[in-house]
Write a protein that holds these residues in place. Structure first.
Motif, PDB file in Angstrom:
ATOM      1  N   ASP A 291      12.497   7.831  12.938  1.00 45.46           N
ATOM      2  CA  ASP A 291      12.470   6.289  11.907  1.00 45.46           C
ATOM      3  C   ASP A 291      13.442   5.476  12.816  1.00 45.46           C
ATOM      4  O   ASP A 291      14.173   4.365  12.760  1.00 45.46           O
ATOM      5  CB  ASP A 291      12.800   6.990  10.879  1.00 45.46           C
ATOM      6  N   ALA A 292      14.814   6.608  13.203  1.00 48.94           N
ATOM      7  CA  ALA A 292      15.910   5.803  13.431  1.00 48.94           C
ATOM      8  C   ALA A 292      16.299   5.003  14.636  1.00 48.94           C
ATOM      9  O   ALA A 292      16.621   4.027  14.849  1.00 48.94           O
ATOM     10  CB  ALA A 292      17.123   6.919  12.899  1.00 48.94           C
ATOM     11  N   LEU A 293      15.539   5.625  15.785  1.00 48.54           N
ATOM     12  CA  LEU A 293      15.136   5.143  16.691  1.00 48.54           C
ATOM     13  C   LEU A 293      14.825   3.708  16.942  1.00 48.54           C
ATOM     14  O   LEU A 293      14.934   2.485  17.144  1.00 48.54           O
ATOM     15  CB  LEU A 293      14.641   5.632  18.195  1.00 48.54           C
ATOM     16  N   SER A 294      13.394   3.377  15.560  1.00 51.13           N
ATOM     17  CA  SER A 294      12.693   2.102  15.733  1.00 51.13           C
ATOM     18  C   SER A 294      13.176   0.924  15.038  1.00 51.13           C
ATOM     19  O   SER A 294      13.646   0.018  15.759  1.00 51.13           O
ATOM     20  CB  SER A 294      11.205   2.989  15.156  1.00 51.13           C
ATOM     21  N   ASN A 295      14.189   1.681  13.968  1.00 54.41           N
ATOM     22  CA  ASN A 295      15.186   0.372  13.664  1.00 54.41           C
ATOM     23  C   ASN A 295      16.174   0.493  14.545  1.00 54.41           C
ATOM     24  O   ASN A 295      16.429  -1.156  14.361  1.00 54.41           O
ATOM     25  CB  ASN A 295      15.334   1.447  12.172  1.00 54.41           C
ATOM     26  N   THR A 296      16.358   1.088  15.033  1.00 56.48           N
ATOM     27  CA  THR A 296      17.513   0.229  15.831  1.00 56.48           C
ATOM     28  C   THR A 296      16.632  -0.445  17.506  1.00 56.48           C
ATOM     29  O   THR A 296      17.386  -1.856  17.780  1.00 56.48           O
ATOM     30  CB  THR A 296      18.407   1.737  17.060  1.00 56.48           C
TER      31      THR A 296
END
Length: 497
Positions: free
Chosen positions: A418-423
């Motif tokens: 989730d954090a990677l995709s948001n970045t």
């Protein structure tokens, strides 16, 4: 801009007007040089963003495997006689041993012409007058042993191969045929192995049918149509195919086993699971290192990107050394990337509500983030602890890593992704990608605005240059007129003397 024909070249004043105008315009164009450098810097930063997204995309592609239970619950299958019996098992198969002896392989029923059915010149692809109007009648048996009757008439213009196609179509693919031109024989066979008719042949036809009269087939000559005969842990069994599933394990019969049955073992393959997790960790650390290097890279503000004019005045070596510094630190202390790194790092520390097991975080299974702040959140793995956790409770490890739900039970891998995709999404909005036009991302719109300002500035420079030439032209004319008047006065004074 004033044309070259209208320009005065300094004959009257003795001044190098062309060079003076060039020097003046070089000074006037200084702001344009800064605009070009800003534009190039924005392009370089956009490319650096996209490179970072490419790296993160490589990691993102690995998340799919890490969300699958097979990455944590792999099974290995071994056979003492793989040439006769091989097997495959699902990832969650129970560890067990199986004794399998194969007495007979399954085969499909086939019948062939006793002799040549057609002469040597016969072409199976051409329309055949010999077949036209004849009725094709035969029977086969379905999975329940029920007789299925097929009957159709050969139409005008149909070839032998057309007849074979219709045999397959009318029998729902259960029966097929082909013609061997070398021997002139017709072959009719079941497409599936095994016995479907316990009391006789698998493909039945009358003695006066096209099969007997034209194709020279004898119903009593059919061979095959046998089930596989095997023993499972000493119990006699049979199968219409050379595959059989027992307790989730799929056995493949490749040959008979003779007097000694094959022993098939199913065991949890912890090594495979560890290898997959380690491969993911290695890629994760590689991406983290790249992003940390980019955000901590030194920025040399005294080395702006080179304009084309500056490049033309430098050697290749000077250009290389300059660009090495001008392209350093493009993403230094970048907020988007630093926030993404922080979010991913904190995701690894979060507890998971795992009601199905004793594990509550990845720390419990041997995975931690590096205590060295210079590593920027790289992962460290205690392989022995991870291996033990997988052996004791592979399902619990799976839930800690990948539990695709919302809330406190959400798996760590899901949270990191989730954090990677948001970045990645934020970077794409900022720097775009190959699928977006310049109007569709922030830096693209900035580049468009820069280009517009540079074009407007160029137009103003043309006006300024024209004004300079106009001023010097008027000066030249004035000097020329003054010189002419001086000459006239000298001539008049000469005449008076």
């Amino acid at each position: 801009m004033i044309s070259n024909q209208m320009r005065m070249t300094g004959f009257a004043s003795g001044m190098e007007i062309d060079q003076i105008v060039k020097d003046l315009m070089r000074a006037e164009r200084q702001p344009l040089e800064k605009m070009e450098q800003d534009q190039r810097f924005t392009e370089l930063k956009r490319d650096a963003y996209r490179e970072a997204n490419t790296k993160m995309s490589e990691l993102d592609n690995m998340f799919l495997d890490m969300r699958m239970s097979t990455s944590y619950q792999s099974s290995s299958v071994d056979s003492t006689n793989p040439g006769a019996v091989s097997a495959s098992a699902p990832s969650n198969a129970e560890e067990s041993y199986y004794s399998v002896g194969v007495e007979q392989l399954a085969n499909k029923a086939v019948n062939a012409s006793d002799g040549r059915a057609f002469d040597a010149e016969f072409n199976a692809d051409e329309a055949s007058a010999e077949l036209e109007g004849q009725t094709v009648e035969f029977s086969y048996f379905n999975e329940n042993g029920e007789q299925q009757d097929v009957s159709f008439e050969v139409a005008s213009g149909e070839s032998l191969n057309d007849v074979f196609d219709r045999i397959s179509e009318e029998s729902n693919g259960a029966v097929s045929g082909f013609y061997d031109a070398n021997s002139g024989r017709v072959f009719i066979e079941r497409t599936e192995s095994g016995s479907f008719n316990e009391n006789g042949p698998e493909i039945m036809f009358a003695d006066d049918s096209i099969f007997a009269n034209q194709f020279q087939l004898n119903q009593d000559n059919e061979v095959g149509g046998d089930n596989a005969l095997f023993t499972y842990n000493g119990i006699q069994m049979e199968s219409r195919s050379n595959e059989y599933e027992i307790d989730g394990v799929n056995f493949q019969f490749n040959n008979t086993t003779g007097d000694s049955p094959a022993v098939v073992s199913v065991q949890h393959d912890v090594d495979d699971s560890v290898d997959k997790i380690m491969e993911f960790v290695e890629k994760y650390n590689e991406v983290i290192e790249h992003l940390n290097d980019k955000t901590n890279e030194e920025r040399f503000r005294d080395y702006p990107p080179l304009t084309q004019e500056q490049r033309n005045a430098m050697s290749d070596n000077e250009i290389e050394l300059w660009e090495e510094r001008s392209q350093s630190g493009l993403l230094r202390r970048d907020g988007i990337i630093n926030n993404g790194l922080s979010s991913m790092r904190s995701s690894w520390y979060q507890q998971v509500d795992n009601t199905a097991g004793d594990f509550r975080s990845v720390i419990d299974v041997g995975i931690t983030t590096s205590s060295n702040w210079r590593d920027g959140g790289k992962l460290e793995v205690d392989e022995d602890k991870l291996r033990t956790a997988l052996q004791d409770d592979s399902e619990g490890v799976f839930r800690i890593f990948s539990n695709n739900v919302e809330g406190e039970s959400r798996g760590v891998i899901n949270r990191v992704e989730d954090a990677l995709s948001n970045t990645m999404d934020r970077i794409t909005d900022r720097a775009g990608n190959e699928l977006r036009t310049e109007h569709q991302y922030t830096m693209g719109r900035e580049l468009i605005s820069m280009s517009d300002r540079m074009e407007n500035f160029e137009r103003r420079m043309q006006q300024v240059e024209s004004r300079y030439w106009d001023q010097f032209n008027r000066m030249e004319r004035a000097i020329q007129e003054m010189n002419n008047q001086s000459m006239q006065m000298q001539q008049q004074l000469g005449q008076m003397g």
